[in-house]
Design a protein around this motif. Structure first.
Motif, PDB file in Angstrom:
ATOM      1  N   LEU A   8      -2.034 -31.372  80.726  1.00 44.12           N
ATOM      2  CA  LEU A   8      -0.931 -30.523  81.163  1.00 44.12           C
ATOM      3  C   LEU A   8      -0.746 -30.589  82.680  1.00 44.12           C
ATOM      4  CD1 LEU A   8      -1.423 -27.387  78.877  1.00 44.12           C
ATOM      5  CD2 LEU A   8       0.339 -29.156  78.679  1.00 44.12           C
ATOM      6  N   GLY A   9      -1.845 -30.677  83.414  1.00 43.54           N
ATOM      7  CA  GLY A   9      -1.753 -30.784  84.865  1.00 43.54           C
ATOM      8  C   GLY A   9      -1.036 -32.061  85.287  1.00 43.54           C
ATOM      9  N   GLU A  10      -1.373 -33.173  84.652  1.00 45.65           N
ATOM     10  CA  GLU A  10      -0.736 -34.449  84.977  1.00 45.65           C
ATOM     11  C   GLU A  10       0.733 -34.456  84.544  1.00 45.65           C
ATOM     12  OE1 GLU A  10      -3.224 -37.310  83.057  1.00 45.65           O
ATOM     13  OE2 GLU A  10      -4.753 -37.272  84.635  1.00 45.65           O
ATOM     14  N   LEU A  11       1.025 -33.804  83.442  1.00 49.53           N
ATOM     15  CA  LEU A  11       2.392 -33.776  82.911  1.00 49.53           C
ATOM     16  C   LEU A  11       3.316 -32.904  83.754  1.00 49.53           C
ATOM     17  CD1 LEU A  11       4.347 -34.509  80.546  1.00 49.53           C
ATOM     18  CD2 LEU A  11       3.524 -32.439  79.408  1.00 49.53           C
ATOM     19  N   LEU A  12       2.807 -31.748  84.195  1.00 46.31           N
ATOM     20  CA  LEU A  12       3.655 -30.730  84.813  1.00 46.31           C
ATOM     21  C   LEU A  12       3.487 -30.600  86.322  1.00 46.31           C
ATOM     22  CD1 LEU A  12       3.127 -27.979  82.089  1.00 46.31           C
ATOM     23  CD2 LEU A  12       5.047 -29.578  82.286  1.00 46.31           C
ATOM     24  N   GLY A  13       2.473 -31.275  86.876  1.00 48.21           N
ATOM     25  CA  GLY A  13       2.264 -31.196  88.319  1.00 48.21           C
ATOM     26  C   GLY A  13       1.476 -29.987  88.759  1.00 48.21           C
ATOM     27  N   GLU A  14       1.024 -29.182  87.819  1.00 51.18           N
ATOM     28  CA  GLU A  14       0.157 -28.033  88.132  1.00 51.18           C
ATOM     29  C   GLU A  14      -0.664 -27.694  86.895  1.00 51.18           C
ATOM     30  OE1 GLU A  14       3.026 -25.073  89.287  1.00 51.18           O
ATOM     31  OE2 GLU A  14       3.165 -24.273  87.263  1.00 51.18           O
ATOM     32  N   PHE A  15      -1.858 -27.181  87.137  1.00 50.66           N
ATOM     33  CA  PHE A  15      -2.745 -26.861  86.029  1.00 50.66           C
ATOM     34  C   PHE A  15      -2.370 -25.513  85.409  1.00 50.66           C
ATOM     35  CE2 PHE A  15      -5.696 -29.610  88.583  1.00 50.66           C
ATOM     36  CZ  PHE A  15      -5.747 -30.645  87.658  1.00 50.66           C
ATOM     37  N   PRO A  16      -2.560 -25.368  84.105  1.00 49.41           N
ATOM     38  CA  PRO A  16      -2.295 -24.074  83.468  1.00 49.41           C
ATOM     39  C   PRO A  16      -3.341 -23.049  83.872  1.00 49.41           C
ATOM     40  CG  PRO A  16      -3.345 -25.558  81.913  1.00 49.41           C
ATOM     41  CD  PRO A  16      -3.055 -26.372  83.145  1.00 49.41           C
ATOM     42  N   THR A  17      -2.938 -21.788  83.885  1.00 45.31           N
ATOM     43  CA  THR A  17      -3.881 -20.703  84.203  1.00 45.31           C
ATOM     44  C   THR A  17      -3.988 -19.695  83.060  1.00 45.31           C
ATOM     45  OG1 THR A  17      -2.143 -19.433  85.321  1.00 45.31           O
ATOM     46  CG2 THR A  17      -3.491 -20.903  86.690  1.00 45.31           C
ATOM     47  N   ALA A  18      -3.196 -19.893  82.000  1.00 45.33           N
ATOM     48  CA  ALA A  18      -3.225 -19.005  80.832  1.00 45.33           C
ATOM     49  C   ALA A  18      -3.713 -19.794  79.628  1.00 45.33           C
ATOM     50  CB  ALA A  18      -1.839 -18.424  80.566  1.00 45.33           C
ATOM     51  N   PHE A  19      -4.436 -19.125  78.746  1.00 45.57           N
ATOM     52  CA  PHE A  19      -5.121 -19.800  77.632  1.00 45.57           C
ATOM     53  C   PHE A  19      -5.022 -18.948  76.367  1.00 45.57           C
ATOM     54  CE2 PHE A  19      -8.850 -20.773  75.057  1.00 45.57           C
ATOM     55  CZ  PHE A  19      -8.952 -22.152  75.143  1.00 45.57           C
ATOM     56  N   THR A  20      -4.785 -19.585  75.239  1.00 49.11           N
ATOM     57  CA  THR A  20      -4.883 -18.887  73.947  1.00 49.11           C
ATOM     58  C   THR A  20      -5.933 -19.579  73.080  1.00 49.11           C
ATOM     59  OG1 THR A  20      -3.071 -20.179  72.980  1.00 49.11           O
ATOM     60  CG2 THR A  20      -2.516 -18.038  73.913  1.00 49.11           C
ATOM     61  N   TYR A  21      -6.719 -18.765  72.385  1.00 42.77           N
ATOM     62  CA  TYR A  21      -7.812 -19.259  71.549  1.00 42.77           C
ATOM     63  C   TYR A  21      -7.284 -19.684  70.179  1.00 42.77           C
ATOM     64  CZ  TYR A  21     -10.352 -16.538  75.035  1.00 42.77           C
ATOM     65  OH  TYR A  21     -10.815 -16.018  76.220  1.00 42.77           O
ATOM     66  N   PRO A  22      -7.561 -20.901  69.744  1.00 45.00           N
ATOM     67  CA  PRO A  22      -7.168 -21.279  68.382  1.00 45.00           C
ATOM     68  C   PRO A  22      -7.740 -20.302  67.357  1.00 45.00           C
ATOM     69  CG  PRO A  22      -7.852 -23.206  69.624  1.00 45.00           C
ATOM     70  CD  PRO A  22      -8.194 -22.009  70.470  1.00 45.00           C
ATOM     71  N   HIS A  23      -6.892 -19.822  66.474  1.00 44.70           N
ATOM     72  CA  HIS A  23      -7.271 -18.857  65.431  1.00 44.70           C
ATOM     73  C   HIS A  23      -7.706 -17.508  66.014  1.00 44.70           C
ATOM     74  CE1 HIS A  23      -7.132 -22.435  62.943  1.00 44.70           C
ATOM     75  NE2 HIS A  23      -8.039 -22.994  63.725  1.00 44.70           N
ATOM     76  N   GLY A  24      -7.528 -17.330  67.319  1.00 46.97           N
ATOM     77  CA  GLY A  24      -7.892 -16.059  67.950  1.00 46.97           C
ATOM     78  C   GLY A  24      -9.376 -15.828  68.074  1.00 46.97           C
ATOM     79  N   ILE A  25     -10.186 -16.877  67.880  1.00 44.29           N
ATOM     80  CA  ILE A  25     -11.642 -16.734  67.863  1.00 44.29           C
ATOM     81  C   ILE A  25     -12.225 -17.312  69.150  1.00 44.29           C
ATOM     82  CG2 ILE A  25     -13.764 -17.347  66.640  1.00 44.29           C
ATOM     83  CD1 ILE A  25     -12.006 -17.709  64.109  1.00 44.29           C
ATOM     84  N   ARG A  26     -13.114 -16.548  69.815  1.00 43.93           N
ATOM     85  CA  ARG A  26     -13.721 -17.062  71.042  1.00 43.93           C
ATOM     86  C   ARG A  26     -15.243 -17.008  70.968  1.00 43.93           C
ATOM     87  NH1 ARG A  26     -13.287 -12.708  76.050  1.00 43.93           N
ATOM     88  NH2 ARG A  26     -14.121 -10.904  74.958  1.00 43.93           N
TER      89      ARG A  26
END
Length: 312
Positions: free
Chosen positions: A238-256
């Motif tokens: 995503l950083g290479e694609l958009l020129g900046e790294f993401p700072t928000a994250f979602t957990y697959p299936h809501g499990i961490r």
């Protein structure tokens, strides 16, 4: 819906399309229902970023604040949801699964497609026959009452089993089943998920982009090295694609995993989201912020004082 307890909400969406007999394993939010919900939110809340909702709740800020998020980077979000968001001037954040850019269909979505084409019982029979060494999947009693409350017993038990087994076993079973039943993964991935250009287009239009990992595995089923790789790979792409790294994250299936906050902080993430269905509260962990699902709004029913229902 607008009560003191619901001043700060985040509403999450997945599939935005009209139900189709061809895709019976997918349970979307119909486009007209989606527009009804966005219209309601725009008229009754100030629609802001997910960060703003969290900090408004943290500071117990007066007013009604809502944010909108989309998991998985599905193409129907771009085709059907985007025009409605733009119509109502609503901002949102999208969380794509970066392995889909290379033509991969994550296991969750493979299962959605298989359940659209074949019965859960047929898939369970294949699993019980092929995956020797694992307990047979039952079909007479639910394995859990915590999730999948609206699915039939065979479907929920199949999904729960595939969530709980080692990822390589799940991938092997789904890959073999996909091929045996004549399904073209790369063709389906192109039809089902947004392209890199569409993600770039969302960013150019002012929408936020976050990370939903690279492969969409349940992180609790992975070892430490694999968890870190899932986070870093998605962040890098995503950083290479958009020129900046993401700072928000979602957990697959809501499990961490219990160490997840440290991993995310070390990679520069500032905020994370679960699928716990309730409004955001001042005491919420910034790396496990709850989100309502489209079904929780219940806008297909007459309005009541509080039309948000809470997950059981």
């Amino acid at each position: 819906m607008k009560t003191a307890n619901n001043n700060h909400i985040i509403v999450n969406y997945h599939y935005i399309e009209d139900p189709s007999p061809e895709w019976g394993g997918i349970h979307p939010c119909p486009t007209a229902e989606f527009e009804k919900q966005i219209k309601y939110l725009a008229e009754n809340y100030k629609i802001v970023s997910v960060d703003e909702v969290y900090f408004a709740a943290k500071k117990k800020k007066n007013g009604h604040f809502a944010a909108i998020s989309f998991d998985d980077g599905l193409k129907d979000q771009y085709a059907n949801a985007l025009p409605i968001l733009e119509k109502y001037g609503a901002t949102a954040i999208f969380f794509p699964i970066t392995s889909t850019f290379d033509g991969n269909v994550p296991g969750t979505h493979k299962l959605h497609i298989l359940l659209s084409k074949f019965s859960a019982q047929l898939l369970i029979d294949r699993f019980n026959k092929e995956e020797i060494g694992f307990a047979p999947i039952p079909t007479d009693k639910r394995m859990t009452n915590e999730r999948q409350l609206y699915s039939d017993i065979p479907t929920v038990n199949l999904k729960e089993t595939l969530l709980s087994i080692p990822p390589h076993v799940k991938d092997s079973f789904l890959d073999k089943t996909f091929k045996a039943l004549g399904l073209d993964e790369k063709k389906i991935a192109k039809e089902l998920f947004m392209s890199e250009e569409e993600i770039k287009s969302l960013k150019a239009k002012g929408f936020a982009i976050g990370s939903h990992t690279h492969g969409h595995y349940s992180l609790s089923s992975l070892d430490e090295k694999s968890i870190k790789e899932e986070i870093r790979t998605s962040k890098k792409i995503l950083g290479e694609l958009l020129g900046e790294f993401p700072t928000a994250f979602t957990y697959p299936h809501g499990i961490r995993n219990e160490k997840m906050t440290l991993y995310l902080e070390n990679e520069g993430f500032k905020i994370g989201f679960s699928i716990e269905a309730r409004p955001v509260m001042a005491t919420d962990d910034p790396f496990f912020i709850p989100r309502l699902d489209t079904n929780d709004l219940m806008l297909n029913e007459p309005f009541k004082n509080d039309t948000i229902k809470h997950a059981q």
